[in-house]
Structures are given as structure tokens and as C-alpha cells.
Design a protein around this motif. Structure first.
Motif, mmCIF file in Angstrom:
data_model
loop_
_atom_site.group_PDB
_atom_site.id
_atom_site.type_symbol
_atom_site.label_atom_id
_atom_site.label_comp_id
_atom_site.label_asym_id
_atom_site.label_seq_id
_atom_site.Cartn_x
_atom_site.Cartn_y
_atom_site.Cartn_z
ATOM 1 N N GLN A 175 0.825 -1.214 0.000
ATOM 2 C CA GLN A 175 0.000 0.000 0.000
ATOM 3 C C GLN A 175 0.859 1.263 0.000
ATOM 4 N N CYS A 199 -1.154 11.874 -15.061
ATOM 5 C CA CYS A 199 -2.529 11.365 -15.030
ATOM 6 C C CYS A 199 -2.907 10.687 -16.341
ATOM 7 N N LEU A 240 -13.588 0.231 -13.801
ATOM 8 C CA LEU A 240 -12.918 0.610 -12.553
ATOM 9 C C LEU A 240 -11.414 0.754 -12.722
ATOM 10 N N ASN A 241 -10.807 -0.164 -13.522
ATOM 11 C CA ASN A 241 -9.331 -0.123 -13.631
ATOM 12 C C ASN A 241 -8.844 0.536 -14.920
ATOM 13 N N PRO A 253 -3.949 6.116 -13.140
ATOM 14 C CA PRO A 253 -4.695 6.564 -11.947
ATOM 15 C C PRO A 253 -5.845 5.623 -11.594
ATOM 16 N N LYS A 254 -6.575 5.144 -12.632
ATOM 17 C CA LYS A 254 -7.708 4.253 -12.360
ATOM 18 C C LYS A 254 -7.228 2.898 -11.843
ATOM 19 N N GLU A 256 -4.436 2.239 -10.241
ATOM 20 C CA GLU A 256 -3.960 2.387 -8.860
ATOM 21 C C GLU A 256 -5.138 2.456 -7.890
ATOM 22 N N SER A 257 -6.159 3.222 -8.253
ATOM 23 C CA SER A 257 -7.332 3.359 -7.390
ATOM 24 C C SER A 257 -8.046 2.012 -7.219
ATOM 25 N N TRP A 258 -8.201 1.283 -8.328
ATOM 26 C CA TRP A 258 -8.862 -0.037 -8.271
ATOM 27 C C TRP A 258 -8.070 -1.008 -7.400
ATOM 28 N N ARG A 260 -5.966 -0.306 -4.958
ATOM 29 C CA ARG A 260 -6.051 0.102 -3.541
ATOM 30 C C ARG A 260 -7.400 -0.296 -2.922
ATOM 31 N N SER A 261 -8.470 -0.071 -3.662
ATOM 32 C CA SER A 261 -9.799 -0.339 -3.100
ATOM 33 C C SER A 261 -10.090 -1.844 -3.051
#
Length: 556
Positions: A175, A199, A240-241, A253-254, A256-258, A260-261
């Protein structure tokens, strides 16, 4: 945190448990220099650096750019290969080729045929940061190997002092460093002049495949464990990804966000093993001595993931198992004292820590045996790799195709040849791809700066050498020590055998009467009994007697 969408991801255990060398990484093995290494490798794809990194190319990068010694460069290369495996038959073929080399030049030619996946190898090198010593955390008393870090009664319940065995640390590491690792995998044109992402950066499908080295997961709670890249390609995840079929890449960015979540604690890890694993009644429950003994095993949920067996607080016991539960398992032996422990099955990895005055006889270990913070123990094992840190007065009888690693804080270490056998040993060695040659038991490598004094170890003098007999009946074909013994050790055994034969002949030729023979036998038995008590061997013999309920071992 609830997983976003139907996918749950977690950090794979093995890259950290087996792959992270339990020592601070070399000065230049940092994220900054690894980014430079990634750019250098991609720019020289036609020279054997990308997408697979050949040994000569890595040697050039490691020695020339990262200022590693050739031995340390090979250590990391070989450690990574051992982690991902070739299959056991290929390991045996490589061992045969290496053993046939007559000199260093021939060995280097054989090594030059080897290569690794470049992106996965970069992630593996990044994982070595797990043991980077942070000055700030050291001052807070929270940094490995701080003597002030208190160990819980059973390892894994909190951030204990063995990071390799702490899946909470692994999750926190990923993380904290996720963006860094994603940037390490990006193609040069996706990076800014300062080697960072933007981005609009795209992550190639090949990069996500490489990230499967660290991450795996499942769809909902299906129970089938899949690598990250398979899950990332699922149609419901694309929104999502940020996956684009046209570009065959993900929006950074997407993605990484996917990630992490979707990241959750490892449902197959050591924490779950301790909290919800099957408790094994392997230690005899003798009142007063084994009430604290705890042995837990993670359920064999899926065949792709090696199970875990954690043994703690075994005291004054002889514990012997050859069991399906152990086959291919990661074993942690923790705070076991004055015991004799036999685990006679092919194993995946073994960690022995905070144990004292004990003997451990292990089946062949496919990856590594790591011994940490132990006093006066004896380890007898055929293994791919042995490493030691903070041990005192320990003896290692090993057969190993790699140099034993002496990390920091060791004193009075003795190395000796492997000197025992049990009937299924050679079958077990073949199962994990270990051969009798090459054998580097007598060529340890001093890895850490504070381990640079060769006086911390010795080779056991032949005069102190005795063979070890495993006192259990089993079916199998192995009838002698695989590979035999070095000549000087074999000669000492032969001389002792001659003395026994001379003694037997003298007794036979003495012409003793029946009463004299009985009297003589009593004297010898009394002397033997005195020796058993003085050496502590009586305890071992007594504990070999099966409990009153019968000689069958506990199930499992």
C-alpha cells in the motif's frame, strides 16, 4: 475496507516470506536506482535485457551501475529463480550441468544461459526494501531488528519482529509503495523527465502480468485463486481499472485506485492460520511441560497456495512427523526449547527462530531455511538455501547447492556435512529438485557488513564429527547418506569403527567366564547410562517411547 466490485485482491506470501532477504539491502538497491535500471534494461532490449534479463546483462548492471559484488549479484538472481522455480526436473538438470563444470569459467558459461523476467525481477529487487532500516523508526524502537520490539506469545498477531512472516507488514508495504512499483513498470514514454508518471500514463498489460508476482485474488468468494492480470481483464472491472482493449493497457490513476480499493488482508496468510487455522495435536500433552505448546496449520484451501504450519513453545519433547500436512508447506518453528523435532516430508520453506538447546531434522526444503535469534541448536537438512542471523553456538549439517548466507549478529557458527538419512529421503529430494551436487555446505558467504569477520564461523573438525541416526522405521529405498561424506570425515568414522571391532575382538578373546561376562556387561551398561545422563541424551531416548495410548502419531 470493502472490496470495490466483485474482486478481492491480496498480497502473495512467498515474495516476502521467501524472496525478501532478511537483511538491509545494499546502499544502491533503492527505488531511485531501480528506476534507472528499468530504463537501462528497456533501452537495451536487443542486447538481452528486456523482456527477459540474461545473467550477463544483470551482472553488468549490478556490478557496474549498482556497485554490487558479483557474488551478491548472483545471490539476488539465483534467489529470484529459486523463488519462482523452474520445475524440479529442470532444477535437477541445472544442478547436473553446474556440478559438471571444471572451473569458474565453465560455470559462468552455464550461468550465461539463464534469464529471468525483467519486470518481475525489478519488483523482486524492490521487495528487498522490506528490511531497509529507517532511522526514524529505529529511534521509536519500532524498527527491525530492535531488541525492544516485544514478540507476541504466538507470532503474527501483531507487527512482530519477523517481517518476512508478517502478512500485515506485506500489505502495508504494498500500500505504501504501490505507485512507486507501478512507475517502475512503465514504458519510458509514459514517464515525465523526472521519471514519474502523469494522469495520462498508461500501464501495459505486460506490466500488470508482472505485478501478478506480488498480487493475486478471487472473484467474490469463489475460492478459486487467480493471478492479478486474469482478474484485471474481467469485463466488469474495466470501468474501474481503466482497461482499454484498443491500447491493451490500463489508465494508471484508475488502475492504482482499483488496486487500492480491492486490496484486503490475505485470507490464506499466517494471521488467518493463527486465528482460524486447524490446531494440530502433534506434541504429547504431558502435564507441566507442553501446556503452552501450540501447533496450527492453515487449511489447504487451494492447491496453488502452499499451506502454513506454525509450531510454538514445544518444550522438552521429541516430535516426529512425516505427514501430508507438511508436504510443500511453509513451516515456522518458534520458541521451541530442549526438544528434538523431526519433520520428515518435502517442505517449501522453514523458519526457525528464538529456539534454544534443540535439534531439528528436516526433510528436503525446496526454497530456504532461515535461522534467527537461536542459541545452541543443531539443524540437519538438505535445502536449496540456508541463511542465519543473530545465532549463537549453532551447528548446521547441510547439503545445499548454494552458499550458506551469514547475515548479521552471528557468533560461533559451525558448518558440517549432512550426515544422516531416512528411507524416503532421496524420493523427497527429487520431488523438490535437490541433487547431491553441487554442495556448498563448507563455503558460507558473509553478506552483511557487520558479518565480514570470518572468525564468526568454523568448519566442524572431523574429530568432533559423528553420524546421526534417525530412530524411526519407514518404508523406502534410501539406505545411506546421499552423496556420501567428505573423505576426512569418512576416515574418522572408519577409524572409530576399527576401534570398535578391535574392542569386540579383545572381549571375545579374553576368555571370560559366564559370571565375568555378566559382571562386565553390567559395568558397561552403567557407564553407558552415566554417559546418557551427562550428555542429555537420556531425555531424547525417553521421549522416543510412544505414549500409553499407542505408537500412532496424532492425525495430520
Amino acid at each position: 475496507m470493502a472490496a470495490a466490485g466483485p474482486v478481492r485482491l491480496w498480497v502473495r506470501t512467498e515474495p516476502f516470506l521467501v524472496g525478501a532477504l532478511p537483511a538491509p539491502p545494499p546502499a544502491r538497491l533503492t527505488p531511485h536506482y531501480l528506476r534507472k535500471t528499468a530504463a537501462y534494461a528497456r533501452a537495451r532490449a536487443d542486447q538481452g535485457c528486456f523482456p527477459r534479463l540474461r545473467w550477463p546483462c544483470w551482472r553488468h548492471i549490478a556490478c557496474g551501475k549498482l556497485q554490487l559484488s558479483r557474488e551478491i549479484a548472483w545471490l539476488y538472481f539465483e534467489l529470484f529463480r529459486g523463488l519462482l522455480g523452474p520445475a524440479p526436473p529442470l532444477r535437477l538438470r541445472w544442478a547436473e550441468a553446474a556440478a559438471a563444470c571444471a572451473n569458474a569459467e565453465e560455470l559462468e558459461r552455464e550461468r550465461s544461459k539463464l534469464s529471468v523476467d525483467t519486470l518481475q525481477f525489478l519488483l523482486f529487487l524492490y521487495v528487498q526494501q522490506l528490511h531497509k532500516v529507517s532511522l526514524r523508526r529505529s529511534l521509536l524502537g519500532d524498527e527491525w531488528p530492535s531488541p525492544r520490539t516485544k514478540s507476541p506469545s504466538l507470532p503474527g498477531k501483531s507487527a512482530g519482529d519477523n517481517k518476512n512472516w508478517n502478512d500485515q507488514e506485506h500489505l502495508a508495504f504494498v500500500q505504501s509503495h504501490l505507485l512507486d512499483m507501478l512507475e517502475l513498470l512503465l514504458e519510458p514514454e509514459q514517464l515525465s523527465a523526472s521519471s514519474h508518471s502523469s494522469c495520462s500514463s498508461l500501464v501495459s498489460f505486460e506490466a500488470v502480468c508482472a505485478l501478478s508476482f506480488l498480487l493475486e485474488g478471487t472473484v467474490s468468494n469463489s475460492g478459486t485463486v487467480r493471478p492479478l492480470h486474469e482478474l484485471a481483464l474481467r469485463q466488469p472491472c474495466h470501468g474501474l481499472n481503466g482497461y482499454s482493449k484498443v491500447a491493451r493497457a490500463f489508465s494508471l490513476p484508475k488502475l492504482e485506485s482499483w488496486l487500492r480499493s480491492s486490496l484486503t488482508p490475505n485470507p490464506l496468510g499466517m494471521t488467518v492460520c493463527l486465528k482460524a487455522g486447524k490446531k494440530l495435536a502433534w506434541a504429547q500433552q504431558v502435564e507441566g511441560t507442553t501446556r503452552k505448546a501450540k501447533i496450527a496449520c492453515s487449511a489447504r484451501v487451494v492447491p496453488e497456495v502452499a499451506p502454513m504450519v506454525i509450531m510454538s513453545h514445544v518444550y522438552r519433547q521429541t516430535l516426529a512427523k512425516s505427514s501430508d500436512t507438511l508436504v510443500g508447506a511453509h513451516i515456522r518453528i518458534h520458541r521451541c526449547n530442549e526438544s528434538f523435532i523431526y519433520l520428515l516430508s518435502p517442505l517449501r520453506s522453514v523458519t526457525i527462530e528464538k529456539c534454544r538447546n534443540s535439534t531439528f531434522v528436516l526433510g528436503p526444503v525446496e526454497t530456504s531455511v532461515h535461522v534467527q535469534s537461536c542459541d545452541n541448536i543443531k539443524v540437519i537438512v538438505v535445502c536449496h538455501r540456508l541463511s542465519l542471523s543473530s545465532t549463537t553456538g549453532c551447528t548446521f549439517h547441510t547439503l545445499t547447492p548454494t552458499q550458506p548466507l551469514i547475515l548479521s549478529g552471528n557468533q560461533a557458527v559451525s558448518f558440517a556435512p549432512f550426515h544422516t538419512h531416512y528411507p524416503t529421503l532421496e524420493d523427497h529430494m527429487a520431488q523438490v529438485g535437490l541433487a547431491t551436487l553441487p554442495n556448498y555446505w563448507d563455503s558460507p558467504m558473509l553478506v552483511c557488513k557487520d558479518s565480514g569477520d570470518t572468525s564468526v564461523f568454523r568448519l566442524l573438525p572431523p574429530s568432533d564429527f559423528y553420524t546421526f541416526v534417525i530412530p524411526f522405521k519407514m518404508e523406502g529405498d534410501t539406505t545411506e547418506t546421499p552423496g556420501g561424506l567428505p573423505q576426512e570425515y569418512q576416515e574418522v568414522l572408519s577409524q572409530r569403527q576399527q576401534k570398535v571391532q578391535m574392542w569386540q575382538r579383545m572381549v571375545k578373546e579374553a576368555g571370560l567366564s559366564r559370571d565375568q561376562r555378566k559382571q562386565f556387561q553390567t559395568v558397561v551398561e552403567n557407564k553407558f547410562y552415566e554417559w546418557l545422563v551427562q550428555t542429555g541424551n537420556r531425555q531424547q531416548l525417553d521421549s522416543l517411547v510412544p505414549p500409553a495410548t499407542g505408537s500412532k502419531q496424532a492425525a495430520g
